[in-house]
Scaffold this motif. Structure first.
Motif, mmCIF file in Angstrom:
data_model
loop_
_atom_site.group_PDB
_atom_site.id
_atom_site.type_symbol
_atom_site.label_atom_id
_atom_site.label_comp_id
_atom_site.label_asym_id
_atom_site.label_seq_id
_atom_site.Cartn_x
_atom_site.Cartn_y
_atom_site.Cartn_z
ATOM 1 N N ASN A 128 0.849 -1.197 0.000
ATOM 2 C CA ASN A 128 0.000 0.000 0.000
ATOM 3 C C ASN A 128 0.879 1.239 0.000
ATOM 4 O OD1 ASN A 128 -1.780 -2.016 0.381
ATOM 5 N ND2 ASN A 128 -2.582 -1.301 2.319
ATOM 6 N N THR A 129 0.434 2.276 -0.680
ATOM 7 C CA THR A 129 1.235 3.492 -0.777
ATOM 8 C C THR A 129 1.093 4.412 0.424
ATOM 9 O OG1 THR A 129 -0.541 4.572 -1.996
ATOM 10 C CG2 THR A 129 1.160 3.468 -3.289
ATOM 11 N N THR A 130 0.000 4.298 1.171
ATOM 12 C CA THR A 130 -0.223 5.219 2.285
ATOM 13 C C THR A 130 -0.029 4.532 3.632
ATOM 14 O OG1 THR A 130 -2.578 4.717 2.370
ATOM 15 C CG2 THR A 130 -1.921 6.540 0.961
ATOM 16 N N ASP A 131 0.466 5.291 4.595
ATOM 17 C CA ASP A 131 0.680 4.759 5.935
ATOM 18 C C ASP A 131 -0.638 4.544 6.675
ATOM 19 O OD1 ASP A 131 3.389 4.821 5.506
ATOM 20 O OD2 ASP A 131 3.692 6.726 6.527
ATOM 21 N N THR A 132 -1.656 5.292 6.317
ATOM 22 C CA THR A 132 -2.929 5.166 7.031
ATOM 23 C C THR A 132 -3.540 3.780 6.861
ATOM 24 O OG1 THR A 132 -4.095 6.113 5.137
ATOM 25 C CG2 THR A 132 -3.467 7.623 6.889
ATOM 26 N N SER A 133 -3.312 3.148 5.725
ATOM 27 C CA SER A 133 -3.890 1.821 5.513
ATOM 28 C C SER A 133 -2.974 0.697 6.011
ATOM 29 C CB SER A 133 -4.205 1.618 4.030
ATOM 30 O OG SER A 133 -3.034 1.728 3.271
ATOM 31 N N THR A 134 -1.755 1.022 6.406
ATOM 32 C CA THR A 134 -0.825 -0.007 6.880
ATOM 33 C C THR A 134 -0.650 -0.015 8.398
ATOM 34 O OG1 THR A 134 1.084 1.442 6.590
ATOM 35 C CG2 THR A 134 0.484 0.039 4.731
ATOM 36 N N LEU A 135 -1.141 1.011 9.070
ATOM 37 C CA LEU A 135 -0.926 1.125 10.517
ATOM 38 C C LEU A 135 -1.570 -0.029 11.292
ATOM 39 C CD1 LEU A 135 0.120 2.665 12.979
ATOM 40 C CD2 LEU A 135 -2.054 3.906 13.002
ATOM 41 N N ILE A 136 -2.835 -0.300 11.033
ATOM 42 C CA ILE A 136 -3.543 -1.346 11.793
ATOM 43 C C ILE A 136 -2.924 -2.729 11.545
ATOM 44 C CG2 ILE A 136 -5.757 -2.532 12.075
ATOM 45 C CD1 ILE A 136 -7.086 0.236 11.696
ATOM 46 N N PRO A 137 -2.673 -3.133 10.280
ATOM 47 C CA PRO A 137 -2.018 -4.439 10.091
ATOM 48 C C PRO A 137 -0.637 -4.516 10.743
ATOM 49 C CG PRO A 137 -2.920 -3.663 8.014
ATOM 50 C CD PRO A 137 -3.071 -2.557 9.004
ATOM 51 N N HIS A 138 0.098 -3.397 10.723
ATOM 52 C CA HIS A 138 1.429 -3.396 11.339
ATOM 53 C C HIS A 138 1.325 -3.574 12.859
ATOM 54 C CE1 HIS A 138 5.554 -2.425 12.280
ATOM 55 N NE2 HIS A 138 5.132 -1.480 13.102
ATOM 56 N N ILE A 139 0.410 -2.862 13.472
ATOM 57 C CA ILE A 139 0.246 -2.975 14.929
ATOM 58 C C ILE A 139 -0.216 -4.395 15.299
ATOM 59 C CG2 ILE A 139 -1.129 -2.194 16.902
ATOM 60 C CD1 ILE A 139 -0.978 0.617 15.699
ATOM 61 N N GLN A 140 -1.132 -4.959 14.518
ATOM 62 C CA GLN A 140 -1.585 -6.329 14.778
ATOM 63 C C GLN A 140 -0.425 -7.323 14.679
ATOM 64 O OE1 GLN A 140 -4.718 -6.649 11.901
ATOM 65 N NE2 GLN A 140 -6.282 -5.898 13.316
ATOM 66 N N GLN A 141 0.419 -7.126 13.684
ATOM 67 C CA GLN A 141 1.581 -8.021 13.549
ATOM 68 C C GLN A 141 2.558 -7.810 14.707
ATOM 69 O OE1 GLN A 141 4.462 -7.071 10.623
ATOM 70 N NE2 GLN A 141 5.781 -8.642 11.450
ATOM 71 N N HIS A 142 2.733 -6.567 15.129
ATOM 72 C CA HIS A 142 3.629 -6.265 16.243
ATOM 73 C C HIS A 142 3.145 -6.934 17.533
ATOM 74 C CE1 HIS A 142 6.303 -3.994 18.846
ATOM 75 N NE2 HIS A 142 5.268 -3.628 19.571
ATOM 76 N N ILE A 143 1.846 -6.921 17.760
ATOM 77 C CA ILE A 143 1.301 -7.556 18.962
ATOM 78 C C ILE A 143 1.496 -9.069 18.921
ATOM 79 C CG2 ILE A 143 -0.880 -8.042 20.169
ATOM 80 C CD1 ILE A 143 -1.750 -5.182 19.379
ATOM 81 N N LYS A 144 1.357 -9.683 17.752
ATOM 82 C CA LYS A 144 1.524 -11.124 17.616
ATOM 83 C C LYS A 144 2.973 -11.565 17.864
ATOM 84 C CE LYS A 144 -2.178 -12.018 14.340
ATOM 85 N NZ LYS A 144 -2.496 -12.412 12.966
ATOM 86 N N SER A 145 3.930 -10.737 17.481
ATOM 87 C CA SER A 145 5.347 -11.157 17.601
ATOM 88 C C SER A 145 5.976 -10.776 18.897
ATOM 89 C CB SER A 145 6.168 -10.568 16.482
ATOM 90 O OG SER A 145 6.089 -9.152 16.481
#
Length: 111
Positions: free
Chosen positions: A94-111
């Motif tokens: 995705n080109t924008t950070d607004t659409s990547t924030l939630i998936p990134h945070i979810q992945q961060h919580i899992k790891s």
């Protein structure tokens, strides 16, 4: 397309129209197959891709020395830190950070 050619077979039609219909009948099936393949590569989350790196998306780069806003194939990398240490990262198309924030945070919580 073939049905159109059959319907017009015995009717008086301008030669230019017949030429265009014949061209379309020959070219469109291959073009439609190519378009379907390109849509599968792009998917639903992005609007472009690079032919040299199909996983990359075209993005406007800020460090462009010509300052002409050229698009280049790239990835959107998100990094989480804690006390200046990298705790997790994620790579997105995705080109924008607004659409990547939630998936990134979810992945961060899992790891």
């Amino acid at each position: 397309m073939i049905r159109i050619l059959r319907a017009l077979k015995n009717k008086p039609v301008d030669k230019k129209v017949k030429q265009k219909l014949n061209y379309a009948a020959k070219q469109w099936p291959a073009a439609l197959d190519r378009y379907e393949q390109q849509e599968k590569i792009i998917g639903t989350q992005r609007s472009s891709y690079s032919k040299t790196d199909p996983d990359a998306t075209f993005m406007r780069m800020k460090e462009d020395h010509m300052k002409n806003g050229q698009l280049k194939p790239a990835y959107n990398v998100q990094i989480s830190t804690n006390n200046q240490y990298i705790t997790s990262y994620s790579i997105h198309q995705n080109t924008t950070d607004t659409s990547t924030l939630i998936p990134h945070i979810q992945q961060h919580i899992k790891s």
